[in-house]
Design a protein around this motif. Structure first.
Motif, PDB file in Angstrom:
ATOM      1  N   MET A 155     -14.969  10.215   4.697  1.00 21.66           N
ATOM      2  CA  MET A 155     -13.203  10.384   5.363  1.00 21.66           C
ATOM      3  C   MET A 155     -12.795  11.139   4.507  1.00 21.66           C
ATOM      4  SD  MET A 155     -13.155   8.107   7.479  1.00 21.66           S
ATOM      5  CE  MET A 155     -14.344   8.173   8.030  1.00 21.66           C
ATOM      6  N   LEU A 156     -13.673  11.921   3.500  1.00 23.43           N
ATOM      7  CA  LEU A 156     -13.057  12.856   2.421  1.00 23.43           C
ATOM      8  C   LEU A 156     -14.008  14.589   3.153  1.00 23.43           C
ATOM      9  CD1 LEU A 156     -13.669  12.535  -1.630  1.00 23.43           C
ATOM     10  CD2 LEU A 156     -10.907  12.088   0.214  1.00 23.43           C
ATOM     11  N   GLU A 157     -14.824  13.940   3.734  1.00 24.58           N
ATOM     12  CA  GLU A 157     -15.778  15.040   4.587  1.00 24.58           C
ATOM     13  C   GLU A 157     -14.887  15.343   6.157  1.00 24.58           C
ATOM     14  OE1 GLU A 157     -19.772  13.253   4.743  1.00 24.58           O
ATOM     15  OE2 GLU A 157     -20.277  14.634   2.680  1.00 24.58           O
ATOM     16  N   TRP A 158     -14.888  14.313   6.511  1.00 18.92           N
ATOM     17  CA  TRP A 158     -14.062  14.345   7.890  1.00 18.92           C
ATOM     18  C   TRP A 158     -12.794  15.067   7.981  1.00 18.92           C
ATOM     19  CZ3 TRP A 158      -8.714  11.627   9.198  1.00 18.92           C
ATOM     20  CH2 TRP A 158      -8.471  12.711  10.365  1.00 18.92           C
ATOM     21  N   ALA A 159     -12.166  14.622   6.381  1.00 17.13           N
ATOM     22  CA  ALA A 159     -10.638  15.612   6.221  1.00 17.13           C
ATOM     23  C   ALA A 159     -10.638  16.900   6.004  1.00 17.13           C
ATOM     24  CB  ALA A 159      -9.749  14.842   5.517  1.00 17.13           C
ATOM     25  N   GLY A 160     -11.529  16.897   5.660  1.00 15.92           N
ATOM     26  CA  GLY A 160     -11.919  18.497   5.544  1.00 15.92           C
ATOM     27  C   GLY A 160     -12.044  19.275   4.504  1.00 15.92           C
TER      28      GLY A 160
ATOM     29  N   PRO B 281      -7.594  15.732  11.442  1.00 18.85           N
ATOM     30  CA  PRO B 281      -7.870  15.750  10.107  1.00 18.85           C
ATOM     31  C   PRO B 281      -6.596  16.762   9.785  1.00 18.85           C
ATOM     32  CG  PRO B 281      -9.443  16.401  10.561  1.00 18.85           C
ATOM     33  CD  PRO B 281      -9.152  15.724  12.178  1.00 18.85           C
ATOM     34  N   GLU B 282      -6.563  17.575  10.815  1.00 21.46           N
ATOM     35  CA  GLU B 282      -5.371  18.917   9.762  1.00 21.46           C
ATOM     36  C   GLU B 282      -4.439  18.092   9.875  1.00 21.46           C
ATOM     37  OE1 GLU B 282      -8.612  20.821  11.580  1.00 21.46           O
ATOM     38  OE2 GLU B 282      -7.991  19.139  12.093  1.00 21.46           O
TER      39      GLU B 282
END
Length: 578
Positions: free
Chosen positions: A134-139, A351-352
């Motif tokens: 999820m951290l990677e997906w959120a950028g 995510p942004e």
């Protein structure tokens, strides 16, 4: 009142007996300080003097210059997000991770992900991997983590047990901790008695008075035991970057036999540490300079500072973030399924947009406006502007944030290509074998790009384009004689006019000029008003009587497909007249 401090920059991981560590709010460098009265006599004249204004909630450096001829360099900022993998990452956790990420990127530092999985009874299989996903997906991917590795690993606390056992033994040997042999049954009796008396349950520190020979006797009999940290009265105040000067007494005797708190367990009988020891030791060993965590940990910080002192290590600087709360002020919980990050990802939320939503409701930024990119969040981030008030999250605004961010993505050529590929995959998954023959053209990149540009500002997520109201973009609609007859007595005439318009327009279409031509077309009908004429053409194109303008639908579908759908309406109209 101005108080002068003499300081030396702390080197990461270096042992130090200094009891006070503060951070300049201008440069956010960790500095170990020693309080002096009047101008300090510096033995190293190359070191500047920080003069710190003695305010409760403000610590500001007034040094005119940070230049120094010394070869020492400031400690690099290192922050960590340290969740327990006991469930899915929720919005409150994402916000804490984001603030740590922003702090690291703002000051050229390192963002660490550390999994605090020492409570083995509450672990959820796959949760640790999901949190990093999820951290990677959120950028906001970590620089060091269980997955990425790093020089300070391992980053799973369950893989660091020998370090905690060694630290606990050091505490016992130095007298700062002791072995406790109290049984579960005795502790439960203490708890029940406290509840009966209306008191807060606490341990009575009975084993802290055991003599050395008593301890050795129990150890020789292999009696199960834990290690407890000996709390000391007289906790020094510390300066939190958000809450200012803070002090919470943890061991002051109110009356004989009644301490504020019982001595906490730092190492359990199974060899696993508790949060207190593991987090304090790992923050030191991993060179963490700043701890940004939720304000629920503020009351535990005095214990952590005592542990740092007992282990003879300099503590990091603390910044306790106000909680992210529901609109009614209640605390967000990972047990609320509707606030898990994974859920929003599955629903197609950008995510942004999610990051923008959870930051705009709070503090810590120089500006407050919708539509900020991650780079703009880094630029606008200012830790000195974080307030102590809870941030009330209004998820009803998320669609508006999503609409703005999706429009920005579409207008960015490179990122739009990613959206096109994503939407194409979603269309294939949603409609599969229903798309056949000529309809395969709907999967062409140019076609999908055209749709996104025409619908930007109207949709909040790509998933909306897969809803029934947009199915006409991917599948040819079915029409019935009843639908057509209900709209106009002259469908054949109107369709012939529309086909002639398509032929005259050629291949280059744009919405506004085409809209004007359609208005002129409606004036050539005999017994059908403009509104019903547009409804008839919209029905032919989409099977719907409401939706985008007919002109936009025609531009989306393109001349070839529009011609096909109008011809189908014409054939149906001819059947009606026979």
């Amino acid at each position: 009142m101005m108080i002068a401090f003499q300081f030396t920059v702390m080197q990461t991981g270096a042992p130090n007996r200094c009891l006070l560590l503060e951070t300049c709010k201008r440069c956010y460098l960790n500095v170990a300080v020693r309080r002096v009265h009047g101008p300090p006599a510096l033995t190293n004249t190359s070191l500047p003097v920080h003069r710190i204004e003695n305010r409760r909630s403000d610590l500001r450096c007034t040094v005119p210059s940070m230049r120094s001829s010394s070869t020492e360099s400031p400690t690099k900022v290192r922050v960590r997000f340290a969740p327990s993998p006991t469930g899915l990452l929720h919005l409150g956790g994402l916000r804490t991770a984001l603030y740590n990420y922003l702090f690291a990127k703002k000051y050229g530092g390192t963002f660490i992900l550390r999994m605090e999985d020492t409570d083995q009874t509450r672990l959820v299989p796959g949760a640790a991997e999901s949190i990093e996903d999820m951290l990677e997906w959120a950028g906001i991917p970590p620089d060091e983590s269980p997955r990425r590795g790093g020089a300070y690993g391992p980053y799973l606390q369950s893989h660091r047990l020998p370090l905690y056992a060694k630290a606990a033994d050091r505490l016992v040997q130095s007298g700062h901790a002791y072995r406790c042999f109290c049984t579960v049954q005795r502790l439960e009796l203490l708890k029940r008695e406290a509840v009966r008396l209306g008191q807060t349950p606490r341990y009575d520190n009975r084993c802290s008075h055991l003599r050395a020979e008593q301890v050795e006797d129990r150890l020789s009999q292999e009696v199960p035991h834990v290690v407890r940290f000996r709390l000391e009265p007289g906790v020094e105040p510390f300066q939190d970057l958000v809450f200012g000067w803070t002090r919470h007494e943890v061991a002051q005797v109110r009356q004989p036999g009644m301490e504020v708190e019982g001595d906490p367990v730092v190492l359990k009988a199974d060899g696993f540490p508790t949060y207190h020891l593991a987090s304090v030791l790992d923050d030191h060993l991993m060179g963490v300079t700043h701890v940004l965590r939720g304000s629920e940990w503020l009351i535990s910080t005095p214990k952590h500072l005592l542990l740092h002192r007992a282990l003879e290590q300099a503590p990091p600087t603390y910044a306790h973030l106000p909680l992210l709360a529901n609109q009614d002020g209640s605390k967000l919980s990972k047990r609320q399924g509707d606030v898990s990050v994974q859920r929003y990802r599955a629903e197609g939320v950008l995510p942004e947009a999610l990051l923008d939503t959870i930051t705009l409701c709070g503090s810590g930024f120089t500006s407050h406006r919708m539509g900020r990119s991650l780079q703009e969040l880094v630029s606008d981030f200012n830790p000195s502007k974080i307030t102590t008030h809870s941030a009330l999250l209004d998820l009803n605004k998320l669609p508006e944030f999503s609409r703005i961010h999706l429009q920005q993505l579409i207008e960015d050529e490179q990122r739009c290509d990613w959206l096109v590929k994503d939407l194409r995959g979603r269309v294939q998954q949603a409609y599969g074998t229903q798309i056949q023959g000529v309809e395969q053209e709907v999967l062409h990149m140019d076609y999908i790009t055209r749709i996104l540009h025409l619908r930007k500002g109207h949709i909040s997520s790509l998933s909306e384009l897969l809803s029934p109201q947009y199915s006409y973009l991917w599948l040819r609609p079915a029409l019935s004689l009843q639908q057509v007859a209900a709209l106009s007595p002259e469908p054949g005439h109107i369709t012939s006019l529309a086909l002639r318009l398509v032929e005259e327009q050629g291949g280059q279409w744009s919405v506004e000029p085409l809209g004007a031509e359609l208005k002129a077309l409606s004036q050539k009908t005999r017994r059908t008003k403009y509104r019903d004429t547009m409804k008839l053409l919209r029905l032919a194109l989409s099977g719907l009587q409401q939706g985008p303008s007919v002109a936009e639908m025609m531009v989306c579908l393109g001349p070839s497909e529009v011609t096909h759908r109008f011809q189908k309406l014409l054939q149906l109209s001819q059947t009606q007249t026979q």
